[in-house]
Design an enzyme around this catalytic site. Structure first.
Site, PDB file in Angstrom:
ATOM      1  N   ASP A 127     -10.964   2.834   4.076  1.00  0.00           N
ATOM      2  CA  ASP A 127     -11.238   1.389   4.008  1.00  0.00           C
ATOM      3  C   ASP A 127     -12.746   1.126   3.898  1.00  0.00           C
ATOM      4  OD1 ASP A 127      -9.186  -0.526   3.980  1.00  0.00           O
ATOM      5  OD2 ASP A 127      -8.700  -0.198   6.102  1.00  0.00           O
TER       6      ASP A 127
ATOM      7  N   LYS B 156       0.835  -1.209   0.000  1.00  0.00           N
ATOM      8  CA  LYS B 156       0.000   0.000   0.000  1.00  0.00           C
ATOM      9  C   LYS B 156       0.873   1.263   0.000  1.00  0.00           C
ATOM     10  CE  LYS B 156      -3.868  -2.406   2.175  1.00  0.00           C
ATOM     11  NZ  LYS B 156      -4.677  -2.684   3.385  1.00  0.00           N
TER      12      LYS B 156
ATOM     13  N   GLN C  60      -4.484  -1.542   9.745  1.00  0.00           N
ATOM     14  CA  GLN C  60      -4.436  -2.864   9.125  1.00  0.00           C
ATOM     15  C   GLN C  60      -5.003  -3.924  10.073  1.00  0.00           C
ATOM     16  OE1 GLN C  60      -3.639  -3.280   5.951  1.00  0.00           O
ATOM     17  NE2 GLN C  60      -3.832  -5.500   5.966  1.00  0.00           N
TER      18      GLN C  60
HETATM   19  N1  GUN Z   1      -6.883  -6.866   6.287  1.00  0.00           N
HETATM   20  C1  GUN Z   1      -7.238  -7.595   5.204  1.00  0.00           C
HETATM   21  N2  GUN Z   1      -7.786  -6.812   4.254  1.00  0.00           N
HETATM   22  C2  GUN Z   1      -7.772  -5.546   4.757  1.00  0.00           C
HETATM   23  C3  GUN Z   1      -8.200  -4.293   4.235  1.00  0.00           C
HETATM   24  O1  GUN Z   1      -8.734  -4.171   3.115  1.00  0.00           O
HETATM   25  N3  GUN Z   1      -8.006  -3.221   5.053  1.00  0.00           N
HETATM   26  C4  GUN Z   1      -7.458  -3.330   6.297  1.00  0.00           C
HETATM   27  N4  GUN Z   1      -7.326  -2.228   7.022  1.00  0.00           N
HETATM   28  N5  GUN Z   1      -7.049  -4.485   6.802  1.00  0.00           N
HETATM   29  C5  GUN Z   1      -7.210  -5.590   6.024  1.00  0.00           C
END
Ligand code: GUN
Length: 292
Positions: A119, A52, A96
């Site tokens: 998100d 990311k 995350q």
């Molecule tokens: N863990 C797995 N997929 C995601 C996501 O799309 N966003 C976040 N913040 N954590 C994750």
């Protein structure tokens, strides 16, 4: 069979975003800025977060990565979130997941300012999604919609079967595929671990979205000819063939089913790259104040 190439589509989207960033800067605005909080050092989370951050730099965004020890308290994490909520230089914030067991994930999700919740996990944004009010859609489901749209997959009136009811993928995608929108208007069946006669249901799917996290779960006897398959799974398994000693498998037995599909996403290179592209798109929307 048409391969739904998420890697190429995500790169196209990133180029579109980079152009928009250039024009923002030409107009004297700041670069969009994404902040990410990573708690602990779970291997998969490390990989996702670094991808990311790298993607942010590729499109010309500012990024801030805040790493916290696995032992961080819930209140310390909440105070980090508060600082970012109040920092007007930051447009988007993600924490995350998963978080360590001693931290209440729901409490953390709700602490993020909905206006910075790129998100799309905050209950306010989930509510807006259900009601079809402009919002940040969760990145993985949004990536699936974008792939279906860009490859002109017909969804209206079709039977979409979703396997898996997670908050991040299965539940939101089942809502989105049923909405009265351009990609949508499906009749949706949401299946999960308690579903009886799963195979009978999946065999009636025109669009099958698989997000349960079990490698090669969907086999040839579970599909009908001409189905469009979206494989969200990604499991790392040992391999004697690859140089690294590991390979990635989806939730679908790709080799078994591929010749009977109309469309299918590969793993890797399908849904995964799209998730990151949609997170960037949400951050751009925040910087341009397109939602709130
Ligand atoms: N863990 C797995 N997929 C995601 C996501 O799309 N966003 C976040 N913040 N954590 C994750």
């Amino acid at each position: 069979m048409v391969l739904l190439d998420g890697k190429k589509t995500a790169n196209d989207i990133k180029e579109e975003i980079a152009l928009e960033v250039s024009s923002l800067i030409e107009n004297g605005q700041k670069k969009p800025h994404l902040a990410a909080i990573l708690v602990g050092n779970d291997g998969a989370s490390e990989t996702y977060i670094h991808a990311k951050v790298k993607a942010c730099h590729k499109v010309g965004f500012e990024s801030t990565l805040i790493r916290l020890d696995n032992s961080v308290s819930e209140s310390e994490l909440l105070s980090e979130i508060k600082k970012i909520n109040n920092n007007s230089d930051i447009n988007g914030l993600i924490v995350q997941l998963p978080l360590p067991d001693h931290i209440d994930e729901m409490k953390i999700t709700q602490a993020i300012n909905p206006q910075k919740d790129v998100d799309g996990f905050h209950p306010e944004n989930i509510g807006r999604m259900v009601l079809n009010i402009p919002t940040y859609l969760p990145a993985t489901p949004a990536g699936i919609l974008e792939l279906l749209q860009r490859y002109n997959v017909v969804t209206s009136g079709k039977h979409c079967v979703v396997i898996g009811r997670s908050h991040i993928v299965g539940s939101p995608i089942s809502i989105l595929m049923a909405r009265n929108t351009n990609v949508g208007n499906c009749t949706v069946t949401l299946t999960h671990s308690r579903t009886e006669n799963l195979k009978e249901i999946t065999k009636t799917a025109d669009i099958l979205i698989v997000a349960l996290g079990k490698a090669e779960f969907v086999t040839e006897d579970m599909i009908k000819d001409g189905v469009c398959i979206i494989d969200v799974g990604i499991t790392r398994v040992k391999s004697t063939v690859t140089k690294s000693g590991w390979k990635l498998l989806g939730d679908v037995s790709f080799e078994e089913v591929k010749d009977r599909c109309s469309f299918i996403t590969p793993v890797p290179g399908g849904v995964g790259p799209m998730t990151i592209a949609m997170l960037l798109k949400n951050t751009l929307k925040s910087a341009k104040k397109m939602i709130y």
